[in-house]
Design an enzyme around this catalytic site. Structure first.
Site, mmCIF file in Angstrom:
data_model
loop_
_atom_site.group_PDB
_atom_site.id
_atom_site.type_symbol
_atom_site.label_atom_id
_atom_site.label_comp_id
_atom_site.label_asym_id
_atom_site.label_seq_id
_atom_site.Cartn_x
_atom_site.Cartn_y
_atom_site.Cartn_z
ATOM 1 N N GLY A 125 0.778 -1.230 0.000
ATOM 2 C CA GLY A 125 0.000 0.000 0.000
ATOM 3 C C GLY A 125 0.808 1.277 0.000
ATOM 4 O O GLY A 125 0.238 2.370 -0.019
ATOM 5 N N GLY A 127 2.616 2.647 -2.340
ATOM 6 C CA GLY A 127 2.356 3.405 -3.563
ATOM 7 C C GLY A 127 1.009 4.102 -3.530
ATOM 8 O O GLY A 127 0.872 5.248 -3.964
ATOM 9 N N ASP A 128 0.015 3.416 -2.996
ATOM 10 C CA ASP A 128 -1.305 4.025 -2.854
ATOM 11 C C ASP A 128 -1.271 5.167 -1.838
ATOM 12 O O ASP A 128 -1.934 6.187 -2.021
ATOM 13 C CB ASP A 128 -2.337 2.980 -2.439
ATOM 14 C CG ASP A 128 -2.596 1.960 -3.531
ATOM 15 O OD1 ASP A 128 -2.520 2.328 -4.722
ATOM 16 O OD2 ASP A 128 -2.863 0.799 -3.194
ATOM 17 N N SER A 129 -0.497 4.988 -0.775
ATOM 18 C CA SER A 129 -0.336 6.068 0.210
ATOM 19 C C SER A 129 0.287 7.287 -0.446
ATOM 20 O O SER A 129 -0.141 8.421 -0.210
ATOM 21 C CB SER A 129 0.544 5.619 1.373
ATOM 22 O OG SER A 129 -0.071 4.604 2.098
ATOM 23 N N GLY A 132 -2.352 8.875 -2.819
ATOM 24 C CA GLY A 132 -3.404 9.535 -2.057
ATOM 25 C C GLY A 132 -2.930 10.826 -1.421
ATOM 26 O O GLY A 132 -3.611 11.852 -1.473
#
Length: 172
Positions: A125, A127-129, A132
């Site tokens: 996660g 990369g998603d953090s 975002g």
């Protein structure tokens, strides 16, 4: 100002379709990830100036390439960046894991943001953090280079706990 962000992600669904411009019309920023079929439609409908595309290497085809040239920003990782021409898109942010992130403008490296030095437990996660946090900061009016540095810190901090959700940092 408008602080609404719309996030489109294929996730566990079979297909993402956005037919109502009212759903996204007031958004300050539209982030599309894992839903390449939506990018071209959003560009054609005039949302390119607010469109940030999370681009994975498997998403890159002729149609997506053409559409991303008109997006505000492309976020990708090392594999995605290796699959495109460096000067293909105007603004590209490349995540490099424990090496931080880079901002490329018209094929030239403009900024390198270091990673936060942490004892990572789980990179799931991160990369998603990063994406975002970057979208949040851009929508809030931060300068892109500042936003990239803070997003790199958020990505690093997100690895301090096991799981994609438990390690999400706050602005504090």
């Amino acid at each position: 100002g408008n602080d609404r962000t719309v996030y489109l992600d294929l996730g566990v669904g079979g297909e993402v379709v956005v037919t109502d411009d009212g759903v996204i019309g007031d958004a300050a920023l539209i982030y599309v990830s894992y839903a390449p079929q939506v990018v071209g439609s959003l560009i054609q409908r005039g949302f390119g100036d607010r469109l940030v595309v999370g681009l994975e290497h498997w998403m890159i085809d002729g149609e997506v390439r053409a559409a991303c040239r008109n997006a505000r920003l492309v976020i990708t990782n090392s594999a995605g960046f290796d699959a495109i021409d460096r000067d293909e898109f105007g603004l590209v942010v490349v995540t490099r894991g424990d090496k931080g992130a880079e901002l490329w403008i018209n094929g030239e490296l403009a900024e390198a943001a270091p990673a936060v030095d942490v004892q990572a437990l789980d990179p799931t996660g991160a990369g998603d953090s990063f994406a975002g946090a970057l979208c949040y900061l851009i929508a809030a009016g931060s300068e892109l280079t500042d936003a990239i540095r803070l997003a790199a810190a958020a990505a690093g901090l997100s690895t301090l706990a096991v799981g994609a959700q438990t390690g999400q940092p706050t602005m504090d």
